[in-house]
Design a protein around this motif. Structure first.
Motif, short mmCIF file in Angstrom:
data_model
loop_
_atom_site.label_atom_id
_atom_site.label_comp_id
_atom_site.label_asym_id
_atom_site.label_seq_id
_atom_site.Cartn_x
_atom_site.Cartn_y
_atom_site.Cartn_z
N TYR A 17 4.97 34.82 10.54
CA TYR A 17 6.02 35.78 10.20
C TYR A 17 5.80 37.09 10.94
CZ TYR A 17 8.53 39.27 7.41
OH TYR A 17 9.34 40.30 7.02
N GLN A 18 6.86 37.60 11.55
CA GLN A 18 6.79 38.89 12.23
C GLN A 18 7.87 39.80 11.64
OE1 GLN A 18 4.50 39.84 14.80
NE2 GLN A 18 5.26 41.80 14.07
N PRO A 19 7.47 40.80 10.87
CA PRO A 19 8.48 41.72 10.31
C PRO A 19 9.03 42.65 11.36
CG PRO A 19 6.27 42.47 9.76
CD PRO A 19 6.10 41.15 10.46
N ALA A 20 10.27 43.03 11.17
CA ALA A 20 10.89 43.99 12.08
C ALA A 20 10.33 45.39 11.81
CB ALA A 20 12.41 43.98 11.88
N LYS A 21 10.45 46.25 12.80
CA LYS A 21 9.98 47.62 12.65
C LYS A 21 10.95 48.48 11.86
CE LYS A 21 7.37 47.52 16.98
NZ LYS A 21 7.19 48.13 18.33
N LYS A 22 12.22 48.07 11.83
CA LYS A 22 13.25 48.85 11.16
C LYS A 22 13.65 48.22 9.83
CE LYS A 22 13.58 51.64 14.69
NZ LYS A 22 13.14 53.05 14.62
N ARG A 23 13.84 49.06 8.83
CA ARG A 23 14.29 48.57 7.53
C ARG A 23 15.73 48.05 7.63
NH1 ARG A 23 13.19 53.28 3.30
NH2 ARG A 23 14.15 51.71 1.91
N GLY A 24 16.02 47.01 6.87
CA GLY A 24 17.37 46.48 6.88
C GLY A 24 17.68 45.58 8.06
N ALA A 25 16.68 45.27 8.88
CA ALA A 25 16.92 44.42 10.05
C ALA A 25 17.34 43.02 9.60
CB ALA A 25 15.66 44.34 10.90
N PRO A 26 18.12 42.32 10.42
CA PRO A 26 18.51 40.96 10.07
C PRO A 26 17.32 40.01 10.08
CG PRO A 26 19.18 41.48 12.31
CD PRO A 26 18.69 42.76 11.71
N LEU A 27 17.46 38.91 9.40
CA LEU A 27 16.42 37.90 9.30
C LEU A 27 16.73 36.72 10.22
CD1 LEU A 27 16.17 37.75 5.39
CD2 LEU A 27 15.05 39.37 6.95
N ALA A 28 15.68 36.04 10.66
CA ALA A 28 15.86 34.82 11.47
C ALA A 28 14.82 33.80 11.04
CB ALA A 28 15.72 35.12 12.95
N ILE A 29 15.27 32.58 10.80
CA ILE A 29 14.38 31.47 10.46
C ILE A 29 14.57 30.38 11.50
CG2 ILE A 29 13.82 29.71 8.75
CD1 ILE A 29 14.78 31.62 6.60
N ILE A 30 13.46 29.88 12.03
CA ILE A 30 13.52 28.84 13.07
C ILE A 30 12.88 27.57 12.53
CG2 ILE A 30 12.88 28.23 15.43
CD1 ILE A 30 12.77 31.88 14.44
N LEU A 31 13.61 26.47 12.60
CA LEU A 31 13.19 25.19 12.03
C LEU A 31 12.81 24.21 13.13
CD1 LEU A 31 16.04 24.87 9.38
CD2 LEU A 31 13.80 25.96 9.11
N HIS A 32 11.68 23.54 12.95
CA HIS A 32 11.12 22.71 14.02
C HIS A 32 11.66 21.28 14.05
CE1 HIS A 32 8.33 20.38 11.48
NE2 HIS A 32 7.92 21.51 10.90
N PRO A 33 11.39 20.54 15.13
CA PRO A 33 11.85 19.15 15.26
C PRO A 33 11.20 18.22 14.25
CG PRO A 33 11.35 20.09 17.42
CD PRO A 33 10.81 21.04 16.39
N HIS A 34 11.54 16.95 14.36
CA HIS A 34 11.18 15.92 13.38
C HIS A 34 9.66 15.84 13.14
CE1 HIS A 34 11.29 12.24 11.10
NE2 HIS A 34 12.61 12.15 11.25
N PRO A 35 9.25 15.98 11.88
CA PRO A 35 7.81 15.96 11.56
C PRO A 35 7.12 14.65 11.93
CG PRO A 35 9.07 16.86 9.73
CD PRO A 35 10.06 16.28 10.69
N GLN A 36 7.83 13.55 11.89
CA GLN A 36 7.21 12.26 12.17
C GLN A 36 7.13 11.93 13.65
OE1 GLN A 36 9.33 9.49 9.49
NE2 GLN A 36 7.51 9.57 8.21
N PHE A 37 7.64 12.82 14.48
CA PHE A 37 7.59 12.61 15.93
C PHE A 37 6.95 13.81 16.63
CE2 PHE A 37 10.98 9.91 14.36
CZ PHE A 37 10.68 8.69 14.96
N GLY A 38 5.99 14.42 15.94
CA GLY A 38 5.22 15.50 16.53
C GLY A 38 5.80 16.88 16.40
N GLY A 39 6.88 17.04 15.64
CA GLY A 39 7.49 18.35 15.48
C GLY A 39 6.68 19.28 14.60
N THR A 40 6.41 20.49 15.08
CA THR A 40 5.71 21.51 14.30
C THR A 40 6.29 22.88 14.66
OG1 THR A 40 3.96 22.23 15.84
CG2 THR A 40 3.60 20.14 14.67
N MET A 41 5.85 23.89 13.93
CA MET A 41 6.31 25.25 14.21
C MET A 41 5.76 25.77 15.53
SD MET A 41 4.06 27.65 11.68
CE MET A 41 2.26 27.59 11.65
#
Length: 223
Positions: A17-41
């Protein structure tokens, strides 16, 4: 970039997790590929997408689905992974109560999970769907799609051919007030081997066009 552990439906979830420097900044979530085929963060696309958002002033999170890395639980064919993603958004919002918006980004299997989360959480205002596996997973729930976003595919994707995701886009792109865009990275396969830089250029250009001015204005107002 701090390592984080937060509670999920199947136990602890491991993330970065990397917080933004500014308050109220938008959020972003990134989801990885298939766990059973080597997908990780730590997938190279997920990693680069994470910093694409961080460099544009977002608070960003990437995490391992249940059963991957140090995240507890077992693969659940999508249902549990969707719950993991919802828990990740809840955790982000608890840390950032002043954030007014969120973007969801998914790669391959993660794109399917991300688009389902999009349908359930109205605060998600934009999405990036990379190499969506529209030939293997049902995307019919996107009629209508509640938020604008970008689909990106490789022209040489044999795992999830472009024509399959185009069929999905055709169904949702005409919804009133919603703009669904699509771009193809020429010569790229499903994993964008040797083409990740080109992918990031296209994604970055899209984000600059969609959210750059808003973030810049927010920073100027707080300066």
């Amino acid at each position: 970039m701090p390592e984080v552990i937060f509670n999920g439906p199947a136990g602890r979830i491991e993330g970065r997790y990397q917080p933004a420097k500014k308050r109220g900044a938008p959020l972003a979530i990134i989801l990885h590929p298939h766990p059973q085929f080597g997908g990780t963060m730590n997938n190279q696309i997920v990693y680069n997408l994470f910093y694409t958002f961080v460099n544009r002033g977002f608070s960003a999170l990437r995490f391992n689905f249940r059963g991957v890395g140090r995240s507890q639980g077992h693969f659940d064919h999508g249902a549990g992974e969707l719950s993991d993603a919802a828990a990740a958004l809840d955790w982000m919002q608890a840390l950032n109560p002043e954030a007014k918006s969120c973007w969801i980004t998914g790669v391959s299997f993660g794109a399917w999970i991300g688009m389902q989360l999009l349908m359930r959480r109205p605060e998600i205002e934009g999405f990036l769907s990379i190499a969506a596996m529209a030939n293997r997973y049902d995307f019919s729930f996107l009629a209508p799609c509640p938020s604008s976003g970008l689909f990106v595919h490789g022209s040489e994707d044999r795992v999830a051919p472009v024509k399959e995701v185009m069929a999905v886009i055709e169904k949702v792109k005409t919804q009133k007030g919603i703009q669904i865009e699509h771009t193809v990275v020429e010569g790229a396969n499903h994993f964008f081997d040797g083409k990740v830089d080109v992918l990031m250029e296209q994604v970055g250009a899209y984000l600059d066009r969609m959210v750059g001015p808003e973030i810049l204005k927010s920073e100027q107002e707080q300066a």
